[in-house]
Motif scaffolding. Structure first.
Motif, mmCIF file in Angstrom:
data_model
loop_
_atom_site.group_PDB
_atom_site.id
_atom_site.type_symbol
_atom_site.label_atom_id
_atom_site.label_comp_id
_atom_site.label_asym_id
_atom_site.label_seq_id
_atom_site.Cartn_x
_atom_site.Cartn_y
_atom_site.Cartn_z
ATOM 1 N N LEU A 156 1.283 -1.163 0.537
ATOM 2 C CA LEU A 156 0.463 -0.216 0.005
ATOM 3 C C LEU A 156 0.934 0.836 -0.093
ATOM 4 N N HIS A 157 2.406 1.300 -0.259
ATOM 5 C CA HIS A 157 3.108 2.594 -0.009
ATOM 6 C C HIS A 157 4.619 1.407 -0.657
ATOM 7 N N ILE A 158 4.051 2.192 -2.333
ATOM 8 C CA ILE A 158 5.130 2.424 -3.002
ATOM 9 C C ILE A 158 5.155 3.433 -3.980
ATOM 10 N N HIS A 159 6.034 3.910 -4.082
ATOM 11 C CA HIS A 159 5.569 5.142 -5.197
ATOM 12 C C HIS A 159 6.793 4.861 -6.464
ATOM 13 N N LEU A 160 5.250 4.655 -7.934
ATOM 14 C CA LEU A 160 6.019 3.894 -8.787
ATOM 15 C C LEU A 160 7.487 4.598 -9.320
ATOM 16 N N MET A 193 -2.332 10.407 3.561
ATOM 17 C CA MET A 193 -1.014 11.531 3.792
ATOM 18 C C MET A 193 0.125 11.130 4.326
ATOM 19 N N HIS A 194 1.409 11.308 3.625
ATOM 20 C CA HIS A 194 2.689 11.270 3.953
ATOM 21 C C HIS A 194 2.892 11.470 5.419
ATOM 22 N N CYS A 195 3.165 11.522 6.560
ATOM 23 C CA CYS A 195 3.306 12.723 7.551
ATOM 24 C C CYS A 195 4.900 12.026 8.439
ATOM 25 N N ASP A 216 0.805 7.134 6.144
ATOM 26 C CA ASP A 216 1.853 6.525 5.431
ATOM 27 C C ASP A 216 3.218 7.573 6.257
ATOM 28 N N HIS A 217 3.869 6.350 6.515
ATOM 29 C CA HIS A 217 4.853 6.561 7.374
ATOM 30 C C HIS A 217 3.510 6.400 9.206
ATOM 31 N N GLY A 218 3.608 7.875 9.463
ATOM 32 C CA GLY A 218 3.302 8.395 11.153
ATOM 33 C C GLY A 218 3.541 7.826 12.182
ATOM 34 N N SER A 261 7.545 -1.146 0.597
ATOM 35 C CA SER A 261 8.751 -0.692 0.641
ATOM 36 C C SER A 261 8.887 0.642 0.038
ATOM 37 N N ASP A 262 8.183 1.438 -0.548
ATOM 38 C CA ASP A 262 7.901 2.718 0.058
ATOM 39 C C ASP A 262 8.831 3.107 -1.358
ATOM 40 N N ASP A 263 9.951 3.172 -1.636
ATOM 41 C CA ASP A 263 10.365 3.413 -3.018
ATOM 42 C C ASP A 263 12.187 2.095 -3.046
HETATM 43 ZN ZN LIG Z 1 6.651 7.969 0.652
#
Ligand SMILES: [Zn+2]
Length: 338
Positions: free
Chosen positions: A17-21, A196-198, A222-224, A277-279
């Motif tokens: 749910l948290h992956i920037h293409l 939203m990212h925090c 996202d994160h937080g 995995s984020d990036d």
């Molecule tokens: Zn991110």
């Protein structure tokens, strides 16, 4: 229960749910696209590109990250980028993915919004053949103006059926969530899901998390991770089943710390934590690697690994019937493995 193995984590059915293409752009593809689009990167080997992946905070990461995007020029490039991610995700047994994309990072380089969305959407459809259901989350760059975000929101109107949610990312310094309050209110009214990212250890982290939960009313953060500093916010997040998409290896890159103890504590307190995995290309860690790294750092039990996988579907933006189906897949997997 027996010890957690890498194989057990890799084989577990999961949602990402948290992956920037744009963050899944591997050096190999970067080189290939640079060649195709006649772009001089000043580097011609995978090793040389990897050497530039040295970050010690969020800003130094974002510099390299935005620079890398110049190789993405047309819809085929966006399609190929997303397909590479889905092919890797398949190996990690990702069954469902909600993927972020940053249109402003491309339109500001002169790439048309249509090229971006058409390429990415086509890939989400093709991912079905890999056994992955995927949805797009359009993110705004918080270091750009609210007017620019609104402009892109309007551009996306014609594609509303292709976009499940709206997110907020990039540099949080002096760019609080409330800068975009009006826009996110509109998005909610228009039927989009909201996250939203925090980011970790930001100035005013707690204030930002509070605003996202109480004023914006996001379904996920996202994160937080800094929420751990405020028990009333933790209680609120547990009670309202707010999803928290954590990315331990990314944390290590930008803060020097996996934040594993905080993540484990939040999981213990009943927060719907998920691991992502984020990036992944930049941090050289895909979803199962992130889970395994965390598992080793804080000695997660099998039950906790299972809980993380369940959470990933429970806070995903899918129907109750779909959730039930995915949770049954986890149960079947665990039964077979025991
Ligand atoms: Zn991110």
């Amino acid at each position: 229960m027996s010890k957690v193995t890498k194989e057990f984590i890799y084989g577990m059915p999961k949602a990402e749910l948290h992956i920037h293409l744009e963050g899944s752009l591997e050096p190999e593809l970067k080189l290939k696209l640079a060649k195709k689009n006649n772009i001089d990167l000043g580097m011609d080997t995978v090793e040389a590109i990897k050497e530039t992946y040295q970050f010690d905070d969020l800003s130094s990461f974002l510099d390299v990250y935005y620079q890398g995007m110049e190789v993405l020029q047309d819809r085929d490039d966006f399609y190929n980028l997303a397909m590479e991610y889905f092919k890797t995700a398949q190996k990690h047994n990702v069954k469902y993915a909600e993927v972020f994309f940053d249109p402003q990072a491309h339109t500001t380089r002169g790439v048309a919004f249509e090229e971006v969305i058409e390429g990415y959407y086509k890939a989400t459809q093709a991912a079905k053949k890999l056994g992955i259901k995927a949805n797009l989350i359009m993110c705004f760059l918080r270091d750009m103006s609210a007017e620019s975000a609104l402009e892109h929101y309007q551009m996306a109107k014609a594609y509303q059926d292709w976009i499940l949610g709206i997110g907020l990312d990039s540099d949080e310094r002096d760019n609080p969530p409330l800068k975009f309050a009006e826009l996110f209110k509109m998005a909610k009214n228009d039927g989009y899901k909201i996250t939203m990212h925090c980011d970790i250890d930001q100035k005013d982290s707690i204030k930002h998390i509070e605003a996202v939960l109480y004023q914006i009313g996001a379904q996920r953060i996202d994160h937080g991770t800094n929420i751990i500093e405020d028990q009333s916010l933790v209680d609120y997040a547990v009670e309202n089943e707010i999803g928290f998409t954590k990315c331990p290896v990314s944390n290590r890159f930008v803060t020097g710390d996996l934040k594993s103890k905080e993540i484990k504590s939040l999981l213990d307190q009943g927060i719907k934590v998920t691991i992502n995995s984020d990036d992944p290309a930049y941090f050289q860690s895909y979803i199962s690697d992130d889970i395994y790294t965390l598992a080793q750092a804080v000695e997660l039990t099998k039950a906790e690994i299972i809980q993380l996988a369940k959470n990933s579907f429970e806070v995903a933006w899918i129907s109750e019937a779909e959730k039930k189906n995915y949770l049954a897949q986890i149960a079947k997997y665990v039964e077979k493995e025991d």
